[in-house]
Design a protein around this motif. Structure first.
Motif, mmCIF file in Angstrom:
data_model
loop_
_atom_site.group_PDB
_atom_site.id
_atom_site.type_symbol
_atom_site.label_atom_id
_atom_site.label_comp_id
_atom_site.label_asym_id
_atom_site.label_seq_id
_atom_site.Cartn_x
_atom_site.Cartn_y
_atom_site.Cartn_z
ATOM 1 N N ARG A 178 -8.103 3.330 36.501
ATOM 2 C CA ARG A 178 -6.675 2.998 36.592
ATOM 3 C C ARG A 178 -6.315 1.713 35.841
ATOM 4 O O ARG A 178 -5.152 1.348 35.769
ATOM 5 C CB ARG A 178 -6.254 2.894 38.045
ATOM 6 C CG ARG A 178 -6.440 4.198 38.810
ATOM 7 C CD ARG A 178 -5.936 4.110 40.218
ATOM 8 N NE ARG A 178 -6.335 5.201 41.067
ATOM 9 C CZ ARG A 178 -5.851 6.427 41.032
ATOM 10 N NH1 ARG A 178 -4.929 6.752 40.176
ATOM 11 N NH2 ARG A 178 -6.305 7.354 41.865
ATOM 12 N N VAL A 179 -7.303 0.998 35.304
ATOM 13 C CA VAL A 179 -7.056 -0.260 34.607
ATOM 14 C C VAL A 179 -6.039 -0.125 33.467
ATOM 15 O O VAL A 179 -5.202 -1.018 33.300
ATOM 16 C CB VAL A 179 -8.388 -0.873 34.111
ATOM 17 C CG1 VAL A 179 -8.163 -2.030 33.150
ATOM 18 C CG2 VAL A 179 -9.240 -1.318 35.294
ATOM 19 N N PRO A 180 -6.005 0.966 32.707
ATOM 20 C CA PRO A 180 -5.013 1.070 31.634
ATOM 21 C C PRO A 180 -3.563 1.026 32.138
ATOM 22 O O PRO A 180 -2.646 0.760 31.358
ATOM 23 C CB PRO A 180 -5.317 2.422 30.984
ATOM 24 C CG PRO A 180 -6.758 2.681 31.290
ATOM 25 C CD PRO A 180 -6.998 2.073 32.641
ATOM 26 N N HIS A 181 -3.341 1.248 33.410
ATOM 27 C CA HIS A 181 -1.986 1.209 33.956
ATOM 28 C C HIS A 181 -1.495 -0.210 34.197
ATOM 29 O O HIS A 181 -0.314 -0.423 34.480
ATOM 30 C CB HIS A 181 -1.917 2.002 35.264
ATOM 31 C CG HIS A 181 -2.210 3.456 35.097
ATOM 32 N ND1 HIS A 181 -1.356 4.329 34.453
ATOM 33 C CD2 HIS A 181 -3.304 4.181 35.453
ATOM 34 C CE1 HIS A 181 -1.902 5.538 34.432
ATOM 35 N NE2 HIS A 181 -3.078 5.484 35.031
ATOM 36 N N ILE A 182 -2.390 -1.201 34.066
ATOM 37 C CA ILE A 182 -1.994 -2.597 34.243
ATOM 38 C C ILE A 182 -1.471 -3.094 32.901
ATOM 39 O O ILE A 182 -2.233 -3.204 31.921
ATOM 40 C CB ILE A 182 -3.185 -3.457 34.713
ATOM 41 C CG1 ILE A 182 -3.715 -2.926 36.047
ATOM 42 C CG2 ILE A 182 -2.767 -4.921 34.834
ATOM 43 C CD1 ILE A 182 -5.005 -3.589 36.509
ATOM 44 N N GLU A 183 -0.184 -3.384 32.846
ATOM 45 C CA GLU A 183 0.445 -3.769 31.577
ATOM 46 C C GLU A 183 0.164 -5.227 31.199
ATOM 47 O O GLU A 183 0.005 -5.549 30.025
ATOM 48 C CB GLU A 183 1.946 -3.532 31.654
ATOM 49 C CG GLU A 183 2.285 -2.055 31.794
ATOM 50 C CD GLU A 183 3.779 -1.806 31.972
ATOM 51 O OE1 GLU A 183 4.579 -2.740 31.799
ATOM 52 O OE2 GLU A 183 4.132 -0.664 32.293
ATOM 53 N N ASP A 184 0.145 -6.128 32.166
ATOM 54 C CA ASP A 184 -0.022 -7.549 31.888
ATOM 55 C C ASP A 184 -1.509 -7.916 32.043
ATOM 56 O O ASP A 184 -2.041 -7.899 33.140
ATOM 57 C CB ASP A 184 0.820 -8.365 32.855
ATOM 58 C CG ASP A 184 0.750 -9.860 32.576
ATOM 59 O OD1 ASP A 184 -0.032 -10.285 31.707
ATOM 60 O OD2 ASP A 184 1.491 -10.611 33.246
ATOM 61 N N PRO A 185 -2.185 -8.217 30.921
ATOM 62 C CA PRO A 185 -3.625 -8.524 31.010
ATOM 63 C C PRO A 185 -3.870 -9.754 31.860
ATOM 64 O O PRO A 185 -4.920 -9.942 32.410
ATOM 65 C CB PRO A 185 -4.067 -8.786 29.574
ATOM 66 C CG PRO A 185 -2.868 -8.755 28.722
ATOM 67 C CD PRO A 185 -1.703 -8.312 29.554
#
Length: 185
Positions: A178-185
């Protein structure tokens, strides 16, 4: 416990949350739980919740469970609250309200044809922890409340108590996809 159309192939984070209107929530509160109230939406991760501002008496929370939620997990939550109410009746946790038929939950058909388990819990007024300044007194109070809750749950067992919670730090590796769903690194 009323049954739902639980599908183990669909997680509660992937299944579409219930989307009932405030008038439908008010109807359920009145018809099923005997509460005449106005319904006001509350935030929820995967379910649908309404604060029920009762015409007479205390306020309540109508909880409409995600149809992908395991019915055993809902029963676990309810049974834990009932246990706490027996062991430490003054502990500040929600209390379970029964239906007019004396049940702890009720299954309804939503406008989209899916079935949902509904429950009503007492409304606890207060301020979210995130909105309070951190202090030694706050940390002491949170620790004391946590200890009291742990003590109240001593001796409680339910088969669904060990269900997976993706936000549990022990499950962190399961969230990698699910990490790709986090927009703000």
């Amino acid at each position: 416990m009323a049954s739902t159309s639980h599908s183990p192939a669909t997680s509660v984070l992937e299944a579409k949350a219930p989307a009932l209107s405030t008038s439908e929530a008010e109807d359920i509160a009145q018809r099923v739980f005997g509460i005449a109230a106005s319904a006001h939406p509350l935030d929820s991760e995967r379910d649908q919740n309404f604060r029920l501002c009762a015409e007479e008496g205390p306020d309540w929370v109508l909880k409409i469970a995600n149809p992908a939620e395991d019915p055993a997990v809902l029963d676990f939550q309810t049974q834990a609250l009932l246990h706490i109410a027996r062991v430490d009746p003054d502990l500040g946790v929600p209390r379970v309200k029964t239906t007019l038929n004396g049940e702890h939950s009720h299954s309804i058909e939503g406008p989209d044809g899916r079935r949902f388990v509904t429950r009503v819990l007492s409304f606890l007024p207060g301020v979210l922890l995130a909105g309070v300044a951190n202090s030694p007194v706050l940390r002491r109070n949170v620790g004391a409340a946590t200890a009291r809750l742990a003590r109240a749950l001593r001796g409680f067992f339910h088969p669904a108590a060990r269900h997976d919670l993706l936000w549990d730090i022990m499950q962190a590796s399961d969230l990698r996809e699910r990490v790709p769903h986090i927009e703000d690194p």
